[in-house]
Write a protein that holds these residues in place. Structure first.
Motif, short mmCIF file in Angstrom:
data_model
loop_
_atom_site.label_atom_id
_atom_site.label_comp_id
_atom_site.label_asym_id
_atom_site.label_seq_id
_atom_site.Cartn_x
_atom_site.Cartn_y
_atom_site.Cartn_z
N LEU A 1 -1.81 1.78 -1.84
CA LEU A 1 -1.31 2.57 -0.71
C LEU A 1 -0.67 3.84 -1.23
O LEU A 1 0.21 3.79 -2.11
CB LEU A 1 -0.29 1.75 0.09
CG LEU A 1 0.30 2.44 1.32
CD1 LEU A 1 -0.76 2.68 2.39
CD2 LEU A 1 1.46 1.61 1.89
N GLY B 1 -0.13 7.47 3.54
CA GLY B 1 -0.60 6.38 4.38
C GLY B 1 -2.04 5.99 4.15
O GLY B 1 -2.51 4.99 4.69
N THR B 2 -2.78 6.77 3.35
CA THR B 2 -4.16 6.40 3.02
C THR B 2 -4.17 5.37 1.90
O THR B 2 -3.15 5.13 1.25
CB THR B 2 -4.98 7.64 2.60
OG1 THR B 2 -4.39 8.22 1.43
CG2 THR B 2 -5.03 8.66 3.72
N VAL B 3 -5.33 4.74 1.70
CA VAL B 3 -5.47 3.72 0.66
C VAL B 3 -6.54 4.17 -0.33
O VAL B 3 -7.66 4.52 0.07
CB VAL B 3 -5.86 2.36 1.26
CG1 VAL B 3 -6.06 1.32 0.16
CG2 VAL B 3 -4.79 1.89 2.24
N ASP C 1 -8.68 6.20 5.57
CA ASP C 1 -7.75 6.88 6.46
C ASP C 1 -7.49 5.97 7.66
O ASP C 1 -8.35 5.82 8.53
CB ASP C 1 -8.35 8.21 6.90
CG ASP C 1 -7.41 9.00 7.81
OD1 ASP C 1 -6.41 8.43 8.29
OD2 ASP C 1 -7.69 10.20 8.05
N PRO C 2 -6.32 5.34 7.76
CA PRO C 2 -6.04 4.43 8.88
C PRO C 2 -6.06 5.11 10.23
O PRO C 2 -6.39 4.48 11.24
CB PRO C 2 -4.65 3.88 8.56
CG PRO C 2 -4.42 4.16 7.12
CD PRO C 2 -5.19 5.39 6.82
N THR D 1 -4.44 -4.74 1.46
CA THR D 1 -3.42 -3.71 1.28
C THR D 1 -2.65 -3.51 2.57
O THR D 1 -3.23 -3.18 3.61
CB THR D 1 -4.07 -2.36 0.87
OG1 THR D 1 -4.96 -2.58 -0.21
CG2 THR D 1 -3.00 -1.35 0.48
N ARG D 2 -1.35 -3.71 2.53
CA ARG D 2 -0.53 -3.50 3.72
C ARG D 2 -0.37 -2.02 3.98
O ARG D 2 0.01 -1.24 3.09
CB ARG D 2 0.85 -4.14 3.53
CG ARG D 2 1.71 -4.05 4.78
CD ARG D 2 3.10 -4.58 4.52
NE ARG D 2 3.97 -4.36 5.67
CZ ARG D 2 5.29 -4.28 5.60
NH1 ARG D 2 5.90 -4.42 4.44
NH2 ARG D 2 6.00 -4.08 6.68
N LEU D 3 -0.67 -1.59 5.21
CA LEU D 3 -0.56 -0.20 5.61
C LEU D 3 0.86 0.11 6.09
O LEU D 3 1.68 -0.79 6.31
CB LEU D 3 -1.57 0.11 6.72
CG LEU D 3 -3.03 -0.23 6.40
CD1 LEU D 3 -3.92 0.06 7.61
CD2 LEU D 3 -3.51 0.54 5.18
N LEU E 1 -5.43 -3.66 5.39
CA LEU E 1 -6.82 -3.34 5.10
C LEU E 1 -7.40 -4.36 4.14
O LEU E 1 -6.84 -4.58 3.06
CB LEU E 1 -6.93 -1.95 4.48
CG LEU E 1 -8.31 -1.58 3.91
CD1 LEU E 1 -9.32 -1.40 5.04
CD2 LEU E 1 -8.22 -0.32 3.04
N LEU F 1 -9.67 -4.88 9.37
CA LEU F 1 -8.25 -4.65 9.61
C LEU F 1 -7.62 -5.91 10.17
O LEU F 1 -8.12 -6.48 11.16
CB LEU F 1 -8.02 -3.51 10.58
CG LEU F 1 -7.88 -2.09 10.00
CD1 LEU F 1 -7.63 -1.09 11.11
CD2 LEU F 1 -6.76 -2.02 8.96
#
Length: 368
Positions: free
Chosen positions: A48, A52-54, A77-78, A340-342, A348, A365
């Motif tokens: 992360l 805020g992107t992964v 990109d969430p 991966t926690r957003l 994600l 998601l």
């Protein structure tokens, strides 16, 4: 495939929805499919970033996951639910470890390359979307652990360097200088273990396989102050390729496999508490899971998402040591998936490979 099978190559815990009907699905949350990633990916890293992107980096993209080691990265990109290209790695790698640094950049350490295990460390700069070399480990490693410590250094322990020879050596890599220094070795060479950061800054190392390929039940504690490992009890069941999460002052160790891993995968868990000679039983998962080190993620309020190596997802409620089912499934038993926690609390899930070693482009998601 044998090397990847040896790979190895992660902490805890969103509230039950207020006023929701008390059904298992409501307690657990739900999962839905996203558009596919541009390319298949498994045994990659997922980090992360501050915006805020992964960042999804490296891994493998071909059936069998030994050929076709990836040299690229993508960003999720969430806000748009889309993936975009994020540059080329300095070195193709699979089964590496990634550490997000305080300055917003990400380090990739070790892993397996077309030329074997690597010692190269590289850094991703979000401002330029470029990877560049950033020093070297003292030893080339695959199937190792990397844990960020309170002082900003990274504890790198165990793994193997070649010919599947497990090692006990450990080192502390300093991202500021790009240099690594040796620390006291573990009592037992091991790979495919877990390394869990405790609240007091020490690290619990659990399980794995030894230099002879024997599975380990021994636990060790690394103390940054003394730079040494000490004995920390034993597991009730020797296991490797498992996952671990910290729950307060305890550590929950989940799943994994036995020596004949394709025939003996575990659905049980056990709880480590300091001062006890042996672990105690924990909750049982609905699915047996292994190769899911990066498929367990903290949700921030005493719960955690358990995913990977199973079609279904589960949510751990640490206060009651209970696992609840998540509504929906991911359609296949995918190993080496990342979770991966957003920033908004969703998770994600990306990639992995199925029991036929077919690498997936799929992503999902999780909604608490």
């Amino acid at each position: 495939m044998r090397r990847l099978a040896a790979l190895l190559a992660a902490c805890l815990l969103l509230p039950a929805i207020a006023g929701a009907v008390a059904t298992p699905a409501a307690k657990g949350g739900s999962v839905r499919a996203l558009p596919d990633m541009p390319t298949p990916r498994a045994a990659h890293s997922a980090s992360l970033l501050r915006d805020g992107t992964v960042l999804l980096a490296g891994g493998c993209h071909a059936q069998g996951c030994e050929e076709g080691i990836s040299d690229d990265a993508v960003l999720f990109d969430p806000a748009r639910g889309t993936f975009i290209a994020a540059g080329k790695l300095a070195q193709p790698r699979v089964g590496h470890r990634a550490i997000a640094l305080r300055d917003g950049s990400v380090l990739l350490l070790g892993g397996w390359t077309p030329d074997g295990a690597t010692a190269l460390v590289e850094r991703y700069d979000p401002a330029t979307r470029r990877f560049s070399p950033h020093g070297r480990l003292l030893e080339a490693r695959d199937g190792f652990s990397a844990t960020a410590l309170a002082d900003g250094t990274i504890l790198v322990a165990g793994g193997y360097a070649g010919a599947m020879q497990r090692i006990a050596a450990a080192e502390r890599y300093d991202p500021r200088s790009g240099r690594s220094t040796a620390v006291g070795a573990m009592a037992t060479p091991r790979m495919a273990h877990t390394a869990t950061l405790l609240a007091d800054g020490r690290v619990l190392v659990a399980g794995g396989s030894s230099a002879s390929g024997r599975l380990l039940d021994r636990l060790e504690l690394y103390d940054p102050a003394t730079r040494r490992f000490t004995a920390a009890g034993t597991l009730n069941r020797a296991r490797h390729k498992h996952a671990a999460v910290r729950v307060g002052d305890a550590v929950l160790l989940l799943g994994g496999a036995g020596p004949r891993e394709y025939e003996a995968q575990y659905a049980d868990s056990e709880v480590w508490r300091e001062g006890r000679a042996r672990t105690t039983p924990g909750p049982r998962m609905a699915d047996a899971r292994y190769k899911f080190l990066d498929g367990v993620v903290a949700l921030g309020d005493g719960t955690a998402l358990v995913a990977g190596s199973g079609r279904r997802l589960e949510r751990l409620h640490a206060d009651a040591w209970r696992l609840d089912p998540v509504a929906g499934d991911v359609g296949a038993e995918l190993s080496f998936t990342t979770a991966t926690r957003l920033a908004d609390g969703r998770v994600l899930l990306a990639g992995g490979y199925d029991p036929r070693l077919q690498v997936s482009r799929q992503a999902w998601l999780f909604q608490p």
